[in-house]
Design a protein around this motif. Structure first.
Motif, PDB file in Angstrom:
ATOM      1  N   THR A 404      43.634 -67.610 -38.818  1.00 51.13           N
ATOM      2  CA  THR A 404      42.685 -66.895 -39.693  1.00 51.13           C
ATOM      3  C   THR A 404      43.218 -66.714 -41.110  1.00 51.13           C
ATOM      4  O   THR A 404      42.618 -66.004 -41.912  1.00 51.13           O
ATOM      5  N   LYS A 405      44.364 -67.353 -41.436  1.00 57.81           N
ATOM      6  CA  LYS A 405      44.947 -67.156 -42.766  1.00 57.81           C
ATOM      7  C   LYS A 405      44.216 -67.953 -43.835  1.00 57.81           C
ATOM      8  O   LYS A 405      44.319 -67.658 -45.020  1.00 57.81           O
ATOM      9  N   ASN A 406      43.521 -69.002 -43.423  1.00 53.26           N
ATOM     10  CA  ASN A 406      42.685 -69.779 -44.330  1.00 53.26           C
ATOM     11  C   ASN A 406      43.454 -70.358 -45.520  1.00 53.26           C
ATOM     12  O   ASN A 406      43.027 -70.267 -46.674  1.00 53.26           O
ATOM     13  N   PHE A 407      44.619 -70.930 -45.249  1.00 55.53           N
ATOM     14  CA  PHE A 407      45.343 -71.648 -46.303  1.00 55.53           C
ATOM     15  C   PHE A 407      44.621 -72.962 -46.592  1.00 55.53           C
ATOM     16  O   PHE A 407      44.117 -73.622 -45.694  1.00 55.53           O
ATOM     17  N   THR A 408      44.580 -73.350 -47.869  1.00 55.34           N
ATOM     18  CA  THR A 408      44.047 -74.671 -48.204  1.00 55.34           C
ATOM     19  C   THR A 408      45.081 -75.728 -47.833  1.00 55.34           C
ATOM     20  O   THR A 408      46.262 -75.433 -47.631  1.00 55.34           O
ATOM     21  N   GLU A 409      44.628 -76.977 -47.748  1.00 54.36           N
ATOM     22  CA  GLU A 409      45.543 -78.057 -47.371  1.00 54.36           C
ATOM     23  C   GLU A 409      46.673 -78.207 -48.383  1.00 54.36           C
ATOM     24  O   GLU A 409      47.808 -78.492 -48.017  1.00 54.36           O
ATOM     25  N   SER A 410      46.371 -78.021 -49.661  1.00 58.69           N
ATOM     26  CA  SER A 410      47.421 -78.134 -50.689  1.00 58.69           C
ATOM     27  C   SER A 410      48.455 -77.020 -50.533  1.00 58.69           C
ATOM     28  O   SER A 410      49.658 -77.245 -50.732  1.00 58.69           O
ATOM     29  N   GLU A 411      48.000 -75.823 -50.170  1.00 55.31           N
ATOM     30  CA  GLU A 411      48.936 -74.717 -49.948  1.00 55.31           C
ATOM     31  C   GLU A 411      49.822 -74.985 -48.733  1.00 55.31           C
ATOM     32  O   GLU A 411      51.036 -74.748 -48.776  1.00 55.31           O
ATOM     33  N   VAL A 412      49.216 -75.487 -47.656  1.00 57.06           N
ATOM     34  CA  VAL A 412      50.005 -75.814 -46.466  1.00 57.06           C
ATOM     35  C   VAL A 412      51.010 -76.917 -46.788  1.00 57.06           C
ATOM     36  O   VAL A 412      52.169 -76.867 -46.370  1.00 57.06           O
ATOM     37  N   GLU A 413      50.568 -77.911 -47.553  1.00 50.91           N
ATOM     38  CA  GLU A 413      51.462 -79.019 -47.932  1.00 50.91           C
ATOM     39  C   GLU A 413      52.666 -78.499 -48.710  1.00 50.91           C
ATOM     40  O   GLU A 413      53.813 -78.910 -48.473  1.00 50.91           O
ATOM     41  N   MET A 452      45.025 -83.072 -38.190  1.00 54.54           N
ATOM     42  CA  MET A 452      45.909 -84.115 -37.689  1.00 54.54           C
ATOM     43  C   MET A 452      46.624 -84.824 -38.838  1.00 54.54           C
ATOM     44  O   MET A 452      47.747 -85.312 -38.681  1.00 54.54           O
ATOM     45  N   ASP A 453      45.990 -84.884 -39.998  1.00 58.97           N
ATOM     46  CA  ASP A 453      46.641 -85.497 -41.157  1.00 58.97           C
ATOM     47  C   ASP A 453      47.878 -84.702 -41.560  1.00 58.97           C
ATOM     48  O   ASP A 453      48.923 -85.277 -41.901  1.00 58.97           O
ATOM     49  N   MET A 454      47.763 -83.373 -41.551  1.00 57.09           N
ATOM     50  CA  MET A 454      48.918 -82.546 -41.899  1.00 57.09           C
ATOM     51  C   MET A 454      50.005 -82.658 -40.838  1.00 57.09           C
ATOM     52  O   MET A 454      51.203 -82.638 -41.152  1.00 57.09           O
ATOM     53  N   GLU A 455      49.597 -82.775 -39.571  1.00 59.25           N
ATOM     54  CA  GLU A 455      50.576 -82.950 -38.493  1.00 59.25           C
ATOM     55  C   GLU A 455      51.388 -84.229 -38.720  1.00 59.25           C
ATOM     56  O   GLU A 455      52.622 -84.232 -38.653  1.00 59.25           O
ATOM     57  N   GLU A 456      50.694 -85.308 -38.991  1.00 58.08           N
ATOM     58  CA  GLU A 456      51.368 -86.578 -39.211  1.00 58.08           C
ATOM     59  C   GLU A 456      52.183 -86.552 -40.499  1.00 58.08           C
ATOM     60  O   GLU A 456      53.254 -87.155 -40.586  1.00 58.08           O
ATOM     61  N   GLY A 457      51.686 -85.827 -41.517  1.00 59.20           N
ATOM     62  CA  GLY A 457      52.430 -85.704 -42.764  1.00 59.20           C
ATOM     63  C   GLY A 457      53.759 -84.991 -42.569  1.00 59.20           C
ATOM     64  O   GLY A 457      54.781 -85.375 -43.148  1.00 59.20           O
ATOM     65  N   MET A 458      53.752 -83.946 -41.723  1.00 59.61           N
ATOM     66  CA  MET A 458      54.990 -83.218 -41.451  1.00 59.61           C
ATOM     67  C   MET A 458      55.994 -84.108 -40.718  1.00 59.61           C
ATOM     68  O   MET A 458      57.202 -84.082 -41.019  1.00 59.61           O
ATOM     69  N   ILE A 459      55.513 -84.886 -39.779  1.00 61.64           N
ATOM     70  CA  ILE A 459      56.416 -85.788 -39.048  1.00 61.64           C
ATOM     71  C   ILE A 459      56.999 -86.837 -39.999  1.00 61.64           C
ATOM     72  O   ILE A 459      58.177 -87.205 -39.898  1.00 61.64           O
ATOM     73  N   HIS A 475      56.243 -89.301 -32.702  1.00 63.42           N
ATOM     74  CA  HIS A 475      55.268 -90.372 -32.943  1.00 63.42           C
ATOM     75  C   HIS A 475      54.610 -90.811 -31.635  1.00 63.42           C
ATOM     76  O   HIS A 475      53.398 -91.078 -31.597  1.00 63.42           O
ATOM     77  N   ARG A 476      55.398 -90.880 -30.570  1.00 61.69           N
ATOM     78  CA  ARG A 476      54.845 -91.296 -29.280  1.00 61.69           C
ATOM     79  C   ARG A 476      53.833 -90.289 -28.753  1.00 61.69           C
ATOM     80  O   ARG A 476      52.861 -90.650 -28.066  1.00 61.69           O
ATOM     81  N   MET A 477      54.022 -89.013 -29.078  1.00 65.91           N
ATOM     82  CA  MET A 477      53.052 -88.001 -28.658  1.00 65.91           C
ATOM     83  C   MET A 477      51.701 -88.264 -29.312  1.00 65.91           C
ATOM     84  O   MET A 477      50.643 -88.159 -28.660  1.00 65.91           O
ATOM     85  N   PHE A 478      51.707 -88.609 -30.589  1.00 63.18           N
ATOM     86  CA  PHE A 478      50.445 -88.923 -31.263  1.00 63.18           C
ATOM     87  C   PHE A 478      49.825 -90.196 -30.694  1.00 63.18           C
ATOM     88  O   PHE A 478      48.607 -90.296 -30.553  1.00 63.18           O
ATOM     89  N   THR A 479      50.672 -91.156 -30.363  1.00 66.83           N
ATOM     90  CA  THR A 479      50.160 -92.387 -29.761  1.00 66.83           C
ATOM     91  C   THR A 479      49.458 -92.089 -28.438  1.00 66.83           C
ATOM     92  O   THR A 479      48.383 -92.638 -28.138  1.00 66.83           O
TER      93      THR A 479
END
Length: 744
Positions: A404-413, A452-459, A475-479
């Motif tokens: 519920t914190k509602n961070f924007t994607e740029s803030e999370v990045e 999922m984009d942010m998840e992959e970006g963090m990896i 990576h195998r988990m995402f696969t």
């Protein structure tokens, strides 16, 4: 006029040339025609058929310069009333002589070329003799040699003494005649300029050496005087001014080759000689963060080899103490965001200080990194492992999952980039990986990821920091998630093609056991209700037909589903776990069941059964008799037909539960086991490459290879070596106690 005249009036021609030379050296005017005629006179002598006229002209010219310089020496000596008068007179005569000799050298250009080359068999011999015999010098060079021999050397003692006195006057704040001092010092260089091998020899031996000795004595006394009257801050300020003045003085008076020498002497006496006294103030300056004094101390100590080591050490210790004080009370899960924020603020604060105070010196960035490493990996409780990897992984989880914190994607990045800044300081990166993979698994399985984009970006960020091997399982988990989507579609097509009615909507995830941290060995199983059995058996048949030889293990504790309640006044849709669903489905055929009946149907572990029953009781879908009884094993459970809820769709309990201390401990135990296997693999890899290796070298090599993931202890490496000896991977070399060989 004939090009090769036979009879030449040498004495007449010489008298004209001599008259011109005298006027040129005296800076007296004469007609241009006379100057041009002298060029012709020199040419006539050089090309004359009469023998040795050119040699005679060279000898007469040399005698003239010899007599002229002796006469100048006598005139300068007449002004020997004071050293300053001596310098003035010397500079006046030198200025005229230097300029005049250049013009005269051009006048004798044909003689220089004709006479020198005629006496040489080839050009290379000419070059060699020109550098060693005065007789073959060009007229300009010979004139300078005469000045050196007849003027400088007789006056050398007083001349150098006067120059040093003027330089000392300048150091004391008086302003000597700069043009004169600079001109005389330059003369010591100019008269030797023709010597291509050592053009600065005269300047260095007669002036520079003595000048550096006097400078050293002056600043030794100056340093002692300043320490008696100033504190450390004032001393550095005055020394800074002194060094700047000396640097400027060197550029005003001396040859460029002396700049570094002059600066080095001043630094040696003003800074290096008092280095211990200066560095003793480092601690107080760093603690008070006196940026001006620190900048000045850094500037003064930097030119000295290992000069600011004490300053580096104090700076590192200050960051460590400051950081540990700030994060001391933040090592718990509720304050993980504050923990990360404090570390980032500390990192930024001291990065700015290094850039502004220490000129972005890499040595100070190194001290910052060492201090941050110490802070991040500090164990406030020596009985427990460091909490930082766990807190950092859970902070990432809070950023990446739906909330519920509602961070924007740029803030999370931005926040994830900050996490990587701290992550790089972790020693136990494998502990972070273990916690991160468990939390990622929960987010993926329960569809809790915000993006999922942010998840992959963090990896990707983790891969850049630690390499592909570190993130391989992630990576195998995402696969697996992608493959499961395709598999569900194929299963749906299979069911439709076979016209099989499962009775429920059914989807699942097929996950590789080696990639997902799901703890299969401790999973509690339940006898599935009939409503679910058909779906499970149908999928197993489908899967075994598609993949021969693969084994499916059902993780019921991670499964969940939706049930529709139709026995109440209005329908409800309930999201619940498989265990909760199994209990509720038992009440399809009855309204009342005892604990023993429920247990006999489900065959679920006692602890898990009690926890699941309690969760259903808490939302009041079931009631118990007696209601006050805490021991569920003696209770009877009734379906609550009066149940009501404001929401028509609700969860019985959260799908993801917080880790218990036992689960955290299991994670650390798993990390320890992984470390043993990783260390053993590293040892085998090293020994296979080296064949034979000393014990200490092997330990160092293992530490170097493991540093990117964790820092293995010597004790761990020794245990792994012993284990590999027992497994016959390596053996001890006979006759050597501390050497191992690889067993092929």
């Amino acid at each position: 006029m004939s090009l090769c005249p036979g009879e030449v009036d040498f004495d007449g021609i010489w008298s004209r040339i001599k008259y011109t030379i005298e006027r040129v050296l005296a800076w007296q005017p004469f007609p241009k025609k006379e100057w041009n005629d002298n060029f012709s006179d020199v040419y006539v002598i050089c090309v004359s058929n009469q023998e040795s006229l050119d040699e005679r002209l060279y000898r007469y010219t040399k005698n003239f310069f010899e007599n002229h310089t002796r006469d100048i020496h006598k005139r300068i000596c007449l002004q020997n009333e004071s050293l300053q008068n001596l310098l003035n007179e010397y500079y006046t005569h030198w200025t005229k002589y230097q300029t005049g000799s250049k013009h005269i050298n051009s006048l004798f250009k044909y003689l220089n070329e004709h006479y020198a080359l005629r006496k040489k068999h080839d050009y290379m011999e000419h070059i060699q003799l020109q550098a060693t015999e005065n007789e073959t010098m060009e007229i300009g060079q010979m004139a300078l040699e005469m000045w050196k021999a007849e003027v400088i050397k007789p006056l050398q003692t007083n001349l150098i003494k006067g120059l040093l006195a003027e330089v000392t006057r300048d150091r004391k704040g008086e302003r000597p005649p700069e043009t004169i001092v600079r001109g005389i010092i330059s003369s010591l260089i100019d008269v030797q300029a023709y010597d291509t091998k050592n053009p600065l020899k005269l300047y260095q031996t007669t002036f520079e050496e003595k000048m550096l000795e006097e400078e050293a004595e002056f600043y030794e006394n100056e340093a002692n005087r300043l320490w008696e009257t100033c504190n450390c801050s004032q001393y550095m300020q005055k020394v800074d001014i002194r060094l700047a003045e000396e640097n400027l003085r060197a550029r005003r008076f001396f040859d460029p080759t002396s700049y570094d020498k002059v600066t080095a002497v001043a630094q040696s006496k003003l800074v290096q000689a008092h280095q211990s006294a200066l560095t003793s103030e480092c601690k107080q300056m760093v603690q008070a963060m006196k940026t001006t004094d620190l900048t000045r101390m850094y500037t003064l100590l930097k030119p000295i080899h290992t000069g600011f080591q004490a300053l580096l050490s104090e700076f590192e210790e200050h960051i460590s103490n400051t950081g540990l004080g700030r994060v001391k009370s933040l090592h718990n899960e509720n304050e993980m965001a504050q923990f990360v924020h404090v570390l980032l603020e500390l990192h930024k604060e001291y990065t700015d200080i290094i850039e502004n105070v220490f000129s972005s010196d890499q040595a100070f960035f190194g001290s910052r990194d060492k201090a941050c490493t110490k802070i991040v990996n500090h164990r406030f409780d020596q009985r427990r492992a460091c909490m930082s990897p766990e807190l950092l992984a859970k902070y990432c989880d809070s950023l990446l999952k739906k909330n519920t914190k509602n961070f924007t994607e740029s803030e999370v990045e931005e926040k994830l980039n900050n996490v990587i800044t701290i992550f790089k300081y972790l020693d136990d990166k494998d502990v972070f990986q273990k916690f991160y993979s468990k939390l990622l698994a929960k987010r993926l399985i329960h569809s809790l990821s915000a993006s999922m984009d942010m998840e992959e970006g963090m990896i990707t960020k983790l891969k850049l920091a630690c390499g592909y091997e570190y993130t391989n399982k992630l990576h195998r988990m995402f696969t697996d998630m992608t493959i499961s989507t395709d598999l569900n579609q194929k299963f749906t097509n299979f069911v439709n093609d076979k016209s099989i009615n499962l009775g429920i909507n059914f989807s699942l995830l097929v996950l590789q056991s080696g990639a997902w941290p799901l703890g299969q060995s401790t999973v509690a199983t339940v006898n599935l209700p009939n409503e679910l059995c058909k779906s499970v058996s149908t999928f197993e048949a489908f899967y075994n037909n598609m993949f021969n030889g693969r084994k499916l293990t059902w993780l019921q504790h991670l499964s969940n589903g939706e049930m529709k309640l139709t026995y109440l006044k209005k329908p409800y849709i309930v999201t619940c776990t498989t265990y909760q669903m199994a209990i509720l489905l038992l009440f399809n055929g009855t309204d009342t069941m005892t604990y023993r009946e429920i247990d006999s149907h489900l065959q679920l572990e006692v602890k898990e059964l009690k926890r699941t029953l309690q969760s259903v009781l808490d939302v009041k879908l079931l009631t118990k008799q007696p209601s006050e009884e805490k021991d569920l094993t003696v209770c009877t459970f009734n379906l609550n037909k009066d149940f009501s809820n404001k929401r028509t769709k609700f969860k019985i309990t959260a799908a993801v539960q917080r880790e218990t201390p036992q689960e955290v401990e299991q994670t650390h135990t798993s990390v320890d086991e992984d470390r043993k296997m990783y260390t053993q693999a590293a040892i085998v890899r090293i020994m296979k490459s080296r064949k034979v290796m000393k014990h200490n070298l092997l330990i160092q090599e293992v530490v170097d290879q493991s540093r990117a993931r964790f820092s293995p202890s010597t004790q761990l490496i020794k245990k792994c070596v012993e284990a590999l000896i027992e497994k016959n991977y390596i053996e001890r070399v006979k006759g050597a106690r501390d050497e191992y060989s690889y067993v092929a």
